[in-house]
Design an enzyme around this catalytic site. Structure first.
Site, PDB file in Angstrom:
ATOM      1  N   ALA A   1     -20.473  -1.387  -7.063  1.00 49.07           N
ATOM      2  CA  ALA A   1     -21.847  -1.158  -7.531  1.00 49.07           C
ATOM      3  C   ALA A   1     -21.963   0.168  -8.276  1.00 49.07           C
ATOM      4  O   ALA A   1     -22.945   0.390  -8.989  1.00 49.07           O
ATOM      5  CB  ALA A   1     -22.790  -1.174  -6.342  1.00 49.07           C
TER       6      ALA A   1
ATOM      7  N   GLU B   1     -14.570   9.597   3.990  1.00 51.75           N
ATOM      8  CA  GLU B   1     -15.431   8.656   4.702  1.00 51.75           C
ATOM      9  C   GLU B   1     -16.770   8.496   3.988  1.00 51.75           C
ATOM     10  O   GLU B   1     -17.226   9.380   3.287  1.00 51.75           O
ATOM     11  CB  GLU B   1     -15.658   9.103   6.160  1.00 51.75           C
TER      12      GLU B   1
ATOM     13  N   TYR C   1     -15.453   7.217 -11.362  1.00 49.81           N
ATOM     14  CA  TYR C   1     -15.049   6.071 -10.523  1.00 49.81           C
ATOM     15  C   TYR C   1     -15.726   4.796 -11.041  1.00 49.81           C
ATOM     16  O   TYR C   1     -15.096   3.745 -11.183  1.00 49.81           O
ATOM     17  CB  TYR C   1     -15.438   6.372  -9.070  1.00 49.81           C
TER      18      TYR C   1
ATOM     19  N   ASP D   1       0.861  -1.191   0.000  1.00 47.26           N
ATOM     20  CA  ASP D   1       0.000   0.000   0.000  1.00 47.26           C
ATOM     21  C   ASP D   1       0.892   1.233   0.000  1.00 47.26           C
ATOM     22  O   ASP D   1       2.090   1.135   0.292  1.00 47.26           O
ATOM     23  CB  ASP D   1      -0.902   0.010   1.257  1.00 47.26           C
TER      24      ASP D   1
ATOM     25  N   GLN E   1     -33.015   9.247  -0.387  1.00 49.93           N
ATOM     26  CA  GLN E   1     -32.244   8.359  -1.254  1.00 49.93           C
ATOM     27  C   GLN E   1     -31.948   7.065  -0.482  1.00 49.93           C
ATOM     28  O   GLN E   1     -31.754   7.107   0.731  1.00 49.93           O
ATOM     29  CB  GLN E   1     -30.956   9.039  -1.760  1.00 49.93           C
TER      30      GLN E   1
ATOM     31  N   ARG F   1     -29.982   3.168   0.079  1.00 44.11           N
ATOM     32  CA  ARG F   1     -28.771   2.381  -0.127  1.00 44.11           C
ATOM     33  C   ARG F   1     -28.876   1.121   0.732  1.00 44.11           C
ATOM     34  O   ARG F   1     -29.674   1.040   1.660  1.00 44.11           O
ATOM     35  CB  ARG F   1     -27.523   3.148   0.359  1.00 44.11           C
TER      36      ARG F   1
HETATM   37  P1  NAD Z   1      -9.494   2.133   0.954  1.00 48.68           P
HETATM   38  O1  NAD Z   1      -9.351   3.463   0.312  1.00 48.68           O
HETATM   39  O2  NAD Z   1      -9.537   2.058   2.435  1.00 48.68           O
HETATM   40  O3  NAD Z   1      -8.348   1.144   0.448  1.00 48.68           O
HETATM   41  C1  NAD Z   1      -7.716   1.279  -0.792  1.00 48.68           C
HETATM   42  C2  NAD Z   1      -6.228   1.314  -0.517  1.00 48.68           C
HETATM   43  O4  NAD Z   1      -5.540   1.435  -1.767  1.00 48.68           O
HETATM   44  C3  NAD Z   1      -5.805   2.529   0.323  1.00 48.68           C
HETATM   45  O5  NAD Z   1      -5.180   2.107   1.524  1.00 48.68           O
HETATM   46  C4  NAD Z   1      -4.849   3.284  -0.562  1.00 48.68           C
HETATM   47  O6  NAD Z   1      -3.752   3.875   0.120  1.00 48.68           O
HETATM   48  C5  NAD Z   1      -4.383   2.185  -1.508  1.00 48.68           C
HETATM   49  N1  NAD Z   1      -3.832   2.767  -2.715  1.00 48.68           N
HETATM   50  C6  NAD Z   1      -4.359   3.789  -3.458  1.00 48.68           C
HETATM   51  N2  NAD Z   1      -3.527   4.103  -4.454  1.00 48.68           N
HETATM   52  C7  NAD Z   1      -2.450   3.271  -4.330  1.00 48.68           C
HETATM   53  C8  NAD Z   1      -1.245   3.144  -5.062  1.00 48.68           C
HETATM   54  N3  NAD Z   1      -0.990   3.923  -6.105  1.00 48.68           N
HETATM   55  N4  NAD Z   1      -0.354   2.196  -4.672  1.00 48.68           N
HETATM   56  C9  NAD Z   1      -0.598   1.408  -3.581  1.00 48.68           C
HETATM   57  N5  NAD Z   1      -1.730   1.491  -2.860  1.00 48.68           N
HETATM   58  C10 NAD Z   1      -2.645   2.418  -3.225  1.00 48.68           C
HETATM   59  O7  NAD Z   1     -10.786   1.468   0.311  1.00 48.68           O
HETATM   60  P2  NAD Z   1     -11.605   0.172   0.748  1.00 48.68           P
HETATM   61  O8  NAD Z   1     -12.914   0.637   1.251  1.00 48.68           O
HETATM   62  O9  NAD Z   1     -10.783  -0.732   1.578  1.00 48.68           O
HETATM   63  O10 NAD Z   1     -11.864  -0.471  -0.696  1.00 48.68           O
HETATM   64  C11 NAD Z   1     -11.058  -1.523  -1.215  1.00 48.68           C
HETATM   65  C12 NAD Z   1     -11.474  -1.786  -2.653  1.00 48.68           C
HETATM   66  O11 NAD Z   1     -12.870  -2.096  -2.720  1.00 48.68           O
HETATM   67  C13 NAD Z   1     -11.262  -0.600  -3.599  1.00 48.68           C
HETATM   68  O12 NAD Z   1     -10.844  -1.086  -4.845  1.00 48.68           O
HETATM   69  C14 NAD Z   1     -12.636   0.000  -3.727  1.00 48.68           C
HETATM   70  O13 NAD Z   1     -12.807   0.697  -4.922  1.00 48.68           O
HETATM   71  C15 NAD Z   1     -13.518  -1.237  -3.651  1.00 48.68           C
HETATM   72  N6  NAD Z   1     -14.864  -0.930  -3.175  1.00 48.68           N
HETATM   73  C16 NAD Z   1     -15.058  -0.534  -1.894  1.00 48.68           C
HETATM   74  C17 NAD Z   1     -16.342  -0.231  -1.474  1.00 48.68           C
HETATM   75  C18 NAD Z   1     -16.609   0.215  -0.056  1.00 48.68           C
HETATM   76  O14 NAD Z   1     -17.769   0.486   0.248  1.00 48.68           O
HETATM   77  N7  NAD Z   1     -15.626   0.312   0.821  1.00 48.68           N
HETATM   78  C19 NAD Z   1     -17.426  -0.338  -2.354  1.00 48.68           C
HETATM   79  C20 NAD Z   1     -17.180  -0.731  -3.650  1.00 48.68           C
HETATM   80  C21 NAD Z   1     -15.900  -1.048  -4.054  1.00 48.68           C
END
Ligand code: NAD
Length: 329
Positions: free
Chosen positions: A120, A192, A150, A33, A219, A221
């Site tokens: 989603a 957040e 996104y 990360d 809305q 969810r």
């Molecule tokens: P998060 O932001 O807490 O975790 C993503 C991590 O990716 C972060 O710690 C960030 O530092 C790291 N990151 C970003 N750019 C980077 C880079 N260039 N190199 C290395 N690391 C990098 O998000 P999350 O909630 O844990 O989500 C995890 C995954 O699930 C993501 O792909 C997100 O799009 C997907 N997702 C999450 C949700 C949700 O509700 N949390 C919903 C749909 C999809």
């Protein structure tokens, strides 16, 4: 010999929980990360601080064949980050570059099966205008019309992972997460999401104070507790179904209903003030028919049970920071 796993995005919310779960199962885990998780010490055996947009970093991190690979790293955040338009170029460039790099390096190192977390947010906006009856069945994805860049990037990347399956004999697995929440997630600072933001606002509210909720609050969810998300993720990776498949909850609430739930959990007399703000689609709910059919799995706990744990954790964090500041003065 312990089985090995790589978790990209291990410093993030879901990645941190996934590492814990894999450690409980006895895996040797490498996390990568840009940063460590702010809220909990990592349990990974090896944690690489590195930028997955950089091909050299990616080559160093993916230096072997792992038993399991999870690609969760992405540039993401809540509505205040995704829907204002100000971060569109970063979101698309950063996340697409990460996915292109990680997937190709996995392929070259013979890591044939990679889990990818789509969202989603890739579902068409026109199927999510009715808050009472949104359509998020997997096969409703096309013709595509996500409401954010996104979502478009997620759509591109899920197609990328599946194209490597078709053309290069990989067995990647693609999930579409629906609003994951729980302890040790971002709860302040602008990235957040609604459940954490509500918990923070209610925990900080003085007696009789109003909390601000974006939009008219009608809305809808659904929200999935993070332990359930990790369970669905692991099951999908280890199954013979490639997806894309929803991993979410079918317990739909209005945003005001969610705020009221938190107020009730806190036992406060807080009231809601609906104000204009970035919103996203009018209604969204997971459709779990496909995951039920293919994996025989559905989440098991109620939204309320998860929100109670999340409220406890966020109010505890607020108290901890307050005590730290008081001790420093
Ligand atoms: P998060 O932001 O807490 O975790 C993503 C991590 O990716 C972060 O710690 C960030 O530092 C790291 N990151 C970003 N750019 C980077 C880079 N260039 N190199 C290395 N690391 C990098 O998000 P999350 O909630 O844990 O989500 C995890 C995954 O699930 C993501 O792909 C997100 O799009 C997907 N997702 C999450 C949700 C949700 O509700 N949390 C919903 C749909 C999809």
């Amino acid at each position: 010999m312990a089985k090995t796993a790589l978790v990209c995005g291990a410093g993030g919310f879901i990645g941190g929980h996934l590492v814990k779960r894999l450690k409980q199962e006895g895996f040797w885990v490498r996390g990568v990360d840009l940063k460590f998780n702010e809220h909990a010490e990592t349990e990974a055996d090896d944690f690489v601080i590195g930028d997955l947009r950089d091909q050299l970093v990616v080559r160093d991190v993916i230096d072997r064949k792992f038993d399991e690979v999870y690609q969760l790293a992405a540039d993401m955040g809540g509505a205040g980050y995704i829907f204002t338009g100000e971060n569109d170029a970063d979101i698309m460039h950063n996340s697409a570059t990460i996915n292109l790099n990680v997937l190709d390096a996995c392929y070259k190192r013979n890591n044939k099966r990679v889990f990818y977390s789509s969202s989603a947010c890739m579902y068409p906006e026109h199927n999510q205008l009715d808050p009472d009856n949104p359509n998020c069945a997997e096969d409703s994805a096309y013709p595509a019309n996500p409401d954010s860049e996104y979502g478009w990037e997620k759509l591109f990347s899920e197609r990328l992972f599946l194209a490597y399956n078709r053309n290069f004999g990989m067995q990647n697995r693609v999930a579409r997460y629906h609003n994951i929440f729980g302890p040790e997630g971002t709860w302040q600072g602008g990235k957040e999401k609604a459940p954490a933001a509500m918990c923070r606002k209610v925990a900080l509210a003085s007696p009789g104070e109003m909390i601000e909720v974006w939009g008219d609050g009608l809305q809808t969810r659904s929200f999935l507790y993070v332990d359930e998300c990790v369970e669905g993720t692991i099951r999908l990776l280890r199954s013979d179904f490639e997806g894309p498949v929803n991993i979410g909850s079918e317990e739909m609430v209005t945003i005001n209903g969610l705020a009221e739930m938190v107020i009730d959990i806190a036992g406060k007399d807080t009231r809601i003030n609906n104000i204009p703000g970035p919103l996203g689609v009018r209604g969204r709910n997971s459709d779990n028919r496909l995951i039920q059919e293919k994996l025989g799995w559905a989440p098991s706990q109620s939204l309320r049970a998860g929100m109670e744990k999340t409220y406890d954790w966020i109010s505890g964090e607020i108290q901890r920071l307050h005590n730290q500041r008081a001790a420093a003065e």
